[in-house]
Design a protein around this motif. Sequence first.
Motif, mmCIF file in Angstrom:
data_model
loop_
_atom_site.group_PDB
_atom_site.id
_atom_site.type_symbol
_atom_site.label_atom_id
_atom_site.label_comp_id
_atom_site.label_asym_id
_atom_site.label_seq_id
_atom_site.Cartn_x
_atom_site.Cartn_y
_atom_site.Cartn_z
ATOM 1 N N UNK A 70 0.717 -1.035 -0.102
ATOM 2 C CA UNK A 70 -0.019 0.040 -0.054
ATOM 3 C C UNK A 70 0.890 1.327 -0.054
ATOM 4 N N UNK A 71 2.445 1.353 0.116
ATOM 5 C CA UNK A 71 3.064 2.086 0.053
ATOM 6 C C UNK A 71 3.183 2.781 -1.210
ATOM 7 N N UNK A 72 3.463 4.098 -1.530
ATOM 8 C CA UNK A 72 3.553 4.733 -2.660
ATOM 9 C C UNK A 72 4.962 5.117 -3.087
ATOM 10 N N UNK A 73 5.393 5.676 -4.219
ATOM 11 C CA UNK A 73 6.518 5.912 -4.678
ATOM 12 C C UNK A 73 7.528 4.843 -4.572
ATOM 13 N N UNK A 74 8.644 5.376 -3.914
ATOM 14 C CA UNK A 74 9.976 4.402 -3.885
ATOM 15 C C UNK A 74 9.750 3.305 -3.139
ATOM 16 N N UNK A 75 8.580 3.259 -2.219
ATOM 17 C CA UNK A 75 8.467 2.151 -1.102
ATOM 18 C C UNK A 75 7.474 0.983 -1.538
ATOM 19 N N UNK A 76 6.917 1.406 -2.915
ATOM 20 C CA UNK A 76 5.659 0.398 -3.406
ATOM 21 C C UNK A 76 6.319 -0.893 -3.598
ATOM 22 N N UNK A 77 5.707 -1.726 -2.965
ATOM 23 C CA UNK A 77 6.141 -3.343 -3.141
ATOM 24 C C UNK A 77 7.503 -3.628 -2.854
ATOM 25 N N UNK A 78 8.093 -2.611 -2.010
ATOM 26 C CA UNK A 78 9.429 -2.957 -1.503
ATOM 27 C C UNK A 78 9.403 -3.912 -0.215
ATOM 28 N N UNK A 79 10.386 -4.897 -0.051
ATOM 29 C CA UNK A 79 10.351 -5.606 1.186
ATOM 30 C C UNK A 79 10.311 -4.841 2.564
ATOM 31 N N UNK A 80 9.722 -5.188 3.693
ATOM 32 C CA UNK A 80 9.770 -4.307 4.760
ATOM 33 C C UNK A 80 11.107 -4.161 5.494
ATOM 34 N N UNK A 81 11.631 -5.478 5.407
ATOM 35 C CA UNK A 81 13.163 -5.501 5.951
ATOM 36 C C UNK A 81 14.026 -4.552 5.136
ATOM 37 N N UNK A 82 14.458 -3.592 6.256
ATOM 38 C CA UNK A 82 15.213 -2.734 5.787
ATOM 39 C C UNK A 82 14.490 -1.361 5.356
ATOM 40 N N UNK A 83 13.211 -1.274 5.451
ATOM 41 C CA UNK A 83 12.572 -0.240 5.010
ATOM 42 C C UNK A 83 12.622 0.793 6.021
ATOM 43 N N UNK A 84 12.984 2.078 5.626
ATOM 44 C CA UNK A 84 13.206 3.328 6.762
ATOM 45 C C UNK A 84 11.674 3.848 6.885
ATOM 46 N N UNK A 85 11.372 3.542 8.101
ATOM 47 C CA UNK A 85 9.985 4.000 8.360
ATOM 48 C C UNK A 85 9.848 5.597 9.339
ATOM 49 N N UNK A 86 10.874 5.718 9.869
ATOM 50 C CA UNK A 86 11.010 7.020 10.550
ATOM 51 C C UNK A 86 12.130 7.875 9.798
ATOM 52 N N UNK A 87 11.846 9.000 9.712
ATOM 53 C CA UNK A 87 12.714 10.027 9.034
ATOM 54 C C UNK A 87 12.579 11.605 9.713
ATOM 55 N N UNK A 88 13.812 12.116 10.102
ATOM 56 C CA UNK A 88 13.712 13.469 10.493
ATOM 57 C C UNK A 88 13.379 13.620 11.827
ATOM 58 N N UNK A 89 13.501 12.957 12.708
ATOM 59 C CA UNK A 89 13.181 12.830 14.197
ATOM 60 C C UNK A 89 14.476 13.725 14.894
#
Length: 145
Positions: A70-89
Motif C-alpha cells: 500500500x506504500x507509494x513512490x519508492x516504497x511501493x512493493x518493497x520488502x519491509x526488511x530494511x524499510x526506513x519508516x522514521x525520518x527527520x526525528x
Amino acid sequence: MKKIALVLGLLGLSALANAADPLNGTVWKTIDDKTKQPKAMVKFTEQSNGTLTASIQSVLTKGEENACTKCEGPYHNKSLKGLTIVKGLKNVGGNSYENGSILDPQTGKTYKLKGNLTEGGKKLELRGFIGVSALGRNQTWIRAN
C-alpha cells in the motif's frame, strides 16, 4: 600547564557537543496500538544533520514480511526488511523528540511524529498525527538492546 588543561577542557566540551543521540544505534520492538501485539524490530540511526531515521530490521508478524503493497513512490512493493519508516526525528531537549515523520506500512500513509523516552530509556512513547497532534495515534515501543 594551564594551556594543556584549557585544551583538554575544550576537547571534552567538543566531544560532549558531538555526542551521539541516546536513540542512535538502539533497537526497539514496535507494538501495534490496536492489537497490542509486537510488529517489528526497528533500529535508529543518527544522520550527519543530527536527525534520526529508523529502519525495520525484522518483521515479527507472520505473513506481513514481504512487501509494502500500500506504500507509494519508492516504497511501493518493497520488502519491509530494511524499510526506513522514521525520518527527520530530532531531539529537542532531554528525552523529547519532534519534527519527524513515520510511515505506516499497513496503510502506506506517512504521519508527522513526535515522542518521548520514558522509564529510564526503556520505552519510547510515540505520537503519529496529521496536522495537529490531537488528531493522531499513540504507540509505545519497547527497547530491545
